[in-house]
Design an enzyme around this catalytic site. Sequence first.
Site, short mmCIF file in Angstrom:
data_model
loop_
_atom_site.label_atom_id
_atom_site.label_comp_id
_atom_site.label_asym_id
_atom_site.label_seq_id
_atom_site.Cartn_x
_atom_site.Cartn_y
_atom_site.Cartn_z
N PRO A 94 -4.28 -2.53 -0.37
CA PRO A 94 -4.78 -3.83 0.10
C PRO A 94 -5.65 -3.71 1.36
O PRO A 94 -6.64 -4.42 1.50
CB PRO A 94 -3.50 -4.62 0.36
CG PRO A 94 -2.56 -4.09 -0.69
CD PRO A 94 -2.85 -2.61 -0.75
N ARG A 122 6.41 -6.57 8.86
CA ARG A 122 6.39 -7.94 9.42
C ARG A 122 6.13 -8.96 8.30
O ARG A 122 6.31 -10.15 8.50
CB ARG A 122 5.34 -8.04 10.52
CG ARG A 122 3.92 -7.86 10.04
CD ARG A 122 2.93 -7.99 11.18
NE ARG A 122 1.58 -7.70 10.68
CZ ARG A 122 0.51 -7.61 11.44
NH1 ARG A 122 0.61 -7.78 12.74
NH2 ARG A 122 -0.66 -7.36 10.91
N GLY A 177 0.78 -1.23 0.00
CA GLY A 177 0.00 0.00 0.00
C GLY A 177 0.81 1.28 0.00
O GLY A 177 1.69 1.50 -0.83
N ILE A 178 0.50 2.15 0.95
CA ILE A 178 1.11 3.49 1.03
C ILE A 178 2.61 3.39 1.31
O ILE A 178 3.42 4.11 0.72
CB ILE A 178 0.37 4.32 2.11
CG1 ILE A 178 -1.07 4.61 1.63
CG2 ILE A 178 1.13 5.62 2.41
CD1 ILE A 178 -2.00 5.11 2.72
N TYR A 200 -10.21 2.05 15.89
CA TYR A 200 -9.34 2.62 14.85
C TYR A 200 -9.33 4.14 14.94
O TYR A 200 -8.26 4.77 14.88
CB TYR A 200 -9.82 2.16 13.47
CG TYR A 200 -8.95 2.62 12.32
CD1 TYR A 200 -7.73 2.01 12.06
CD2 TYR A 200 -9.36 3.66 11.48
CE1 TYR A 200 -6.93 2.43 11.00
CE2 TYR A 200 -8.58 4.08 10.41
CZ TYR A 200 -7.35 3.46 10.18
OH TYR A 200 -6.57 3.89 9.13
N1 NAD Z 1 -5.58 2.92 2.67
C1 NAD Z 1 -6.35 3.81 3.27
O1 NAD Z 1 -7.44 4.13 2.81
C2 NAD Z 1 -5.88 4.50 4.53
C3 NAD Z 1 -6.67 5.55 5.00
C4 NAD Z 1 -6.27 6.22 6.15
C5 NAD Z 1 -5.12 5.84 6.81
N2 NAD Z 1 -4.38 4.82 6.32
C6 NAD Z 1 -3.18 4.44 7.08
O2 NAD Z 1 -2.05 4.38 6.23
C7 NAD Z 1 -1.14 3.39 6.69
C8 NAD Z 1 -0.83 2.43 5.55
O3 NAD Z 1 -2.04 1.79 5.17
P1 NAD Z 1 -2.18 0.95 3.82
O4 NAD Z 1 -3.49 1.31 3.24
O5 NAD Z 1 -0.95 1.08 3.02
O6 NAD Z 1 -2.33 -0.52 4.44
P2 NAD Z 1 -1.77 -1.92 3.94
O7 NAD Z 1 -2.52 -2.94 4.71
O8 NAD Z 1 -1.76 -1.99 2.45
O9 NAD Z 1 -0.24 -1.87 4.43
C9 NAD Z 1 0.08 -1.85 5.79
C10 NAD Z 1 1.38 -2.59 6.01
O10 NAD Z 1 1.67 -2.55 7.41
C11 NAD Z 1 2.18 -3.80 7.78
N3 NAD Z 1 1.98 -4.04 9.21
C12 NAD Z 1 0.81 -4.22 9.87
N4 NAD Z 1 1.04 -4.46 11.15
C13 NAD Z 1 2.40 -4.42 11.33
C14 NAD Z 1 3.25 -4.58 12.45
N5 NAD Z 1 2.78 -4.88 13.66
N6 NAD Z 1 4.59 -4.46 12.26
C15 NAD Z 1 5.08 -4.18 11.03
N7 NAD Z 1 4.32 -4.05 9.93
C16 NAD Z 1 2.99 -4.16 10.09
C17 NAD Z 1 1.43 -4.82 6.93
O11 NAD Z 1 2.13 -6.05 6.84
C18 NAD Z 1 1.33 -4.08 5.60
O12 NAD Z 1 2.41 -4.39 4.75
C19 NAD Z 1 -1.81 2.72 7.88
O13 NAD Z 1 -1.31 3.30 9.07
C20 NAD Z 1 -3.27 3.06 7.70
O14 NAD Z 1 -4.00 3.03 8.90
C21 NAD Z 1 -4.73 4.13 5.21
#
Ligand code: NAD
Length: 255
Positions: free
Chosen positions: A192, A43, A22-23, A154
């Site tokens: 994802p 992880r 993701g991000i 959350y």
């Molecule tokens: N996608 C959205 O719409 C959105 C919106 C608001 C905020 N966010 C925030 O942006 C950030 C990234 O989100 P994303 O959409 O890329 O999610 P994602 O699920 O695609 O990626 C998150 C990553 O974090 C890793 N992760 C989770 N728990 C972990 C841990 N304990 N130790 C190490 N790695 C860990 C996962 O393995 C994954 O690779 C998050 O903090 C999320 O809350 C996302």
Amino acid sequence: MQDNKSGRLAGKVALITGAASGIGRATAALFHGQGAKVVATDRNEAGLKALGSDADLVLAQDVTDEARWREVVDAVLAAFGRLDILVNSAGIGVLGNIEQATLSDWRKVNAVNVEGTFLGCREAVRAMKESGGGSIVNLSSVAGVIGDASSAAYCASKGAVRLLTKSAALHCARAGYKIRVNSVHPSFAETPMVLEGIARAKDPERVRAGLARAAPMGRMGKAEEVANTILFLASDESSFTTGGEFMVDGGLTAQ
Ligand SMILES: NC(=O)c1ccc[n+]([C@@H]2O[C@H](COP(=O)([O-])OP(=O)(O)OC[C@H]3O[C@@H](n4cnc5c(N)ncnc54)[C@H](O)[C@@H]3O)[C@@H](O)[C@H]2O)c1
């Protein structure tokens, strides 16, 4: 794509958590293209391998593990001699309104989103103050600014990230560390985390359309759009910006 000697992050060393997806993953690719040395942690070790040449160093890390944070930052210092940028992108989402949320879910989401970010900020400050400054970017959410009835734990976790960011920013500014700390607040972005949630829904197309409609711009965001804001905050272009909160939400919180 630029080499390590040019680009908006030329010569900088960046540590990105949650970089397997993701991000975080989009940020790793963008930072690499802008000349940073990229240290990618997650992880999910298999996911880290897919980063290929976008990462100069990959390290397995669970961000809830305090001792591992110290090892990871020490490994960055051993490999590159400095840490200039930390992006705390590792995070998890848990659905459940205040009547449904369990204490176990509450603890799980706060351990990753809040404690992981807290530990990261603390370790990064330790390293950055030695090398004369840096930039920390924390992933909060629109759910850290406005309420969302369906995700009590959350929302609480992302609200905590927002104010942890401001507290750390004020401390670093007043201590004269030249370390800036800012938070980024995406709405629904096609990563994802969100796409897997849509796929699990009873009527995925209805949910997808609802998430797109939530933003006045009428669509979900993209990981790359969030990464572009992170890049600005990580770079010297934002040199007088600290303790700030940056929406990447298609206008959602402007209403
Ligand atoms: N996608 C959205 O719409 C959105 C919106 C608001 C905020 N966010 C925030 O942006 C950030 C990234 O989100 P994303 O959409 O890329 O999610 P994602 O699920 O695609 O990626 C998150 C990553 O974090 C890793 N992760 C989770 N728990 C972990 C841990 N304990 N130790 C190490 N790695 C860990 C996962 O393995 C994954 O690779 C998050 O903090 C999320 O809350 C996302």
